[in-house]
Design a protein around this motif. Structure first.
Motif, short mmCIF file in Angstrom:
data_model
loop_
_atom_site.label_atom_id
_atom_site.label_comp_id
_atom_site.label_asym_id
_atom_site.label_seq_id
_atom_site.Cartn_x
_atom_site.Cartn_y
_atom_site.Cartn_z
N PHE A 95 0.82 -1.21 0.00
CA PHE A 95 0.00 0.00 0.00
C PHE A 95 0.86 1.26 0.00
N GLU A 97 0.68 4.07 1.97
CA GLU A 97 1.16 4.53 3.28
C GLU A 97 1.59 3.31 4.07
N SER A 99 1.85 0.20 6.06
CA SER A 99 0.81 -0.81 6.22
C SER A 99 1.25 -1.88 7.21
N LEU A 100 2.20 -1.55 8.07
CA LEU A 100 2.60 -2.53 9.08
C LEU A 100 1.59 -2.50 10.22
N PHE A 101 1.35 -3.68 10.80
CA PHE A 101 0.43 -3.73 11.93
C PHE A 101 1.10 -3.07 13.13
N PRO A 102 0.45 -2.07 13.72
CA PRO A 102 1.11 -1.34 14.82
C PRO A 102 1.22 -2.18 16.09
N HIS A 103 0.41 -3.23 16.22
CA HIS A 103 0.47 -4.02 17.45
C HIS A 103 1.50 -5.13 17.36
N SER A 142 6.82 -1.05 14.84
CA SER A 142 6.78 -0.33 13.56
C SER A 142 6.88 1.18 13.74
N ASP A 143 6.51 1.69 14.93
CA ASP A 143 6.59 3.15 15.08
C ASP A 143 8.02 3.63 15.36
N ARG A 157 7.61 -8.14 3.42
CA ARG A 157 6.46 -8.94 3.86
C ARG A 157 5.66 -9.43 2.66
#
Lengths: 369, 232
Positions: A95, A97, A99-103, A142-143, A157
């Motif tokens: 995508f 922007e 698109s990694l899962f933040p959790h 990811s942040d 990924r």
């Protein structure tokens, strides 16, 4: 490791206003019918609202077209009655922007794909990590990543899904110019190493000139042009004004090196050009891009200017530019086509007409690949 | 002993009621919140308004209609009687049903908000990575809406503990069955046992404050650590 012999044919018809879309047209319609090559990178170019992302989302099954038919490598993904849901398609999507899962951490984000993919062996995993240079990021969340790192992880990924088709929706658009230059080499490496068909949506022609083998031009939900990137970019009859991006790409071979002036001579079918030394070995093939605004025309060959590259050409045709003062002149140089963007006044002054022979002076040539 | 046996019985009953209601509300409220957050149906507004109704309605009004519905001629009463369960009115399970309606918005709205804030994108990403719908719910929705779900559970629990009007209307005042804490306090005051009322009332006050304090501290920390969500 190669994903070999994928043939893809896409047939997709879609026509309906899309609720909540930011497109300028409230009555947006996508109506395309196309056949795309089963390997290499196909660039999908268009301005915003041209329907390129919509097309990609239909191919991914994220958007249900009113009428859709889609066949990838002989596998039916969608026909008049049935639609294979997104999660059952052997496909990956990158995508625009992050698109990694933040959790999840970076490593867990990659595991998310691996767990749901056909067997991914350790060596492939290690290889992808190395190619994208993300081994040292695995424990991070990811942040804690920069924009460029996030996209590299997202691309890694996508490869770990072991897809038969990779869809990329403006993967570099959210990055600044510096980050973009940082990621492009990674994408080139992947392109060189994997024979995986990639559909690459972008509104940045410089990105596509560098990456794409095949180019699709979209405008108002329709496909205007479709062919090899060399062929499509040598056209001046497309109703999409490319402005300063107008220009051709040409395959060329390095034939000579001038170490004193840090230049190399490259040969293409229409002649040879001196370009800045890209470090390529003699005999290497590369891709050069000549922008129309960098090409000027002269009736005789001048040796008293700063311009290094002069090539004899024949005028093929003249097309008015979207800018009223300018004209696009298509020139043949051997088997190749060049485009010059010059003023209408110059056209009148030089009395240019198809068939004229004259000299093209090329101010700048970019080695894009 | 500061608290009487009746007080302790009321506290036990109240905790049992609130726990039961919270569990049931999470099971019922999560899918409902999911639907409200995702749907584009015209039913979204009326259903959303119905869910929010207990926020503005006097509990006695809600209790009155529930009592009528649970009565021998009401639809709920007819249903429970035909199932051989007897009447719900003036029973523990009647209170459970009443509390579910009464505390519904406190559970649905936080979950709905966090699902709306999450957006459709994480689900699309999960789908492109090969996750089916149930897989997506447990690996994406639940962890990303976790804050909302915890808030919902805490608010649902605390709100049910403090319930009075609905209980009085449909539950009456049966020790061990429907006499919850708030009713017990009311009884103490009616009997002019202000000292006893104080102990329970102050206990409720401290409990409610600590619950909300914990929640706000938790939310504040979460907001800081989750500064990044899905951009764009």
């Amino acid at each position: 490791m190669k994903v070999s012999g994928i043939e893809a044919a896409f047939k997709l018809a879609y026509s309906a206003p899309i609720a909540g879309r930011k497109a300028p047209e409230t009555n947006f319609a996508l109506d395309v019918r196309l056949k795309l090559p089963g390997s290499g990178i196909t660039g999908i170019y268009g301005t915003s609202g041209s329907g390129k992302t919509t097309l990609l989302r239909c191919i991914a099954g994220l958007l249900k077209a009113d009428e859709g038919e889609l066949k990838v490598n002989g596998e039916v993904w969608q026909d008049k009655r049935d639609m294979v849901p997104t999660h059952e398609r052997s496909m990956a999507y990158v995508f625009q922007e992050s698109s990694l899962f933040p959790h999840l951490t970076v490593g867990e984000n990659l595991d998310y794909a691996i767990k749901r993919a056909a067997a991914v062996d350790k060596s492939f995993y290690a290889h992808i990590l190395e190619l994208m240079d993300i081994e040292r990021l695995l424990q991070r969340s990811s942040d804690q990543l920069s924009g460029g790192e996030k996209q590299r992880v997202a691309i890694a990924r996508a490869f770990l899904v072991r897809p038969k088709l990779l869809l990329m929706d403006e993967p570099l658009a959210s990055l600044d110019a510096g980050r973009k230059q940082e990621i492009l080499p990674y994408l080139e490496r992947l392109h060189d190493e994997f024979d995986l068909p990639v559909l690459y949506v972008s509104h940045a022609l410089d990105e596509l000139a560098r990456l794409a083998d095949h180019l699709l031009v979209m405008h108002q939900g329709q496909v205007l042009a479709d062919g090899s990137i060399e062929a499509v970019l040598s056209r001046t009859d497309l109703p999409v004004p490319l402005g300063d991006d107008t220009g051709v790409v040409l395959p060329a071979t390095v034939v000579e090196r001038d170490s004193q002036w840090h230049l190399v001579k490259v040969e293409f079918s229409g002649g040879s050009l001196w370009v800045r030394d890209s470090g390529d070995a003699i005999g290497n093939t590369l891709r050069i891009r000549v922008l129309a605004r960098d090409v000027s025309l002269a009736l005789s060959s001048h040796h008293d200017s700063s311009i290094l590259n002069r090539i004899p050409v024949t005028v093929l045709d003249l097309t008015p530019d979207s800018d009223e003062a300018m004209v696009l002149v298509r020139l043949s140089a051997g088997q190749s086509i060049l485009i010059a963007r010059i003023t209408r006044r110059s056209v009148a002054h030089l009395k240019l007409a198809p068939g004229n022979t004259l000299w093209a002076q090329i101010k700048s040539v970019a080695v894009v690949r | 002993m500061i608290l009487t046996d009746a007080d302790l019985q009321a506290i036990g009953l109240t905790l049992r009621l609130a726990s039961t209601v919270t569990v049931l509300l999470l099971l019922l409220g999560t899918p409902l919140a999911w639907w409200l957050a995702r749907t584009s149906s015209w039913l979204k507004a009326p259903i959303g308004a119905l869910v929010a109704l207990p926020l503005v309605l006097p509990p006695t009004v809600l209790g009155f209609y529930l009592l009528v519905a649970m009565g021998p001629n009401g639809p709920l009463g007819q249903l429970t009687q035909s199932l051989g369960l007897g009447s719900l009115a003036f029973s523990f399970w009647g209170l459970v049903v009443g509390s579910i309606f009464y505390s519904l918005p406190f559970v649905v709205q936080p979950i709905q908000n966090s699902i709306e804030a999450m957006g459709a994108r994480p689900l699309e990403i999960a789908a492109t990575l090969g996750a089916g719908p149930i897989d997506r719910f447990f690996t994406v929705v639940v962890p990303l809406a976790k804050g909302g779900i915890i808030t919902a559970a805490v608010l649902g629990f605390a709100h049910t503990i403090g319930e009075f009007g609905v209980v009085l209307m449909i539950g009456g005042n049966i020790p061990g069955e429907t006499r919850v804490l708030s009713v017990q306090i009311y009884d103490h005051v009616e009997a002019l046992e202000y000292g006893r009322a104080h102990w329970l009332a102050a206990g409720m006050l401290v409990f409610s404050f600590l619950t909300l304090l914990t929640l706000y501290v938790f939310q504040g920390r979460k907001r800081r650590s989750n500064a990044l969500s899905f951009g764009g």
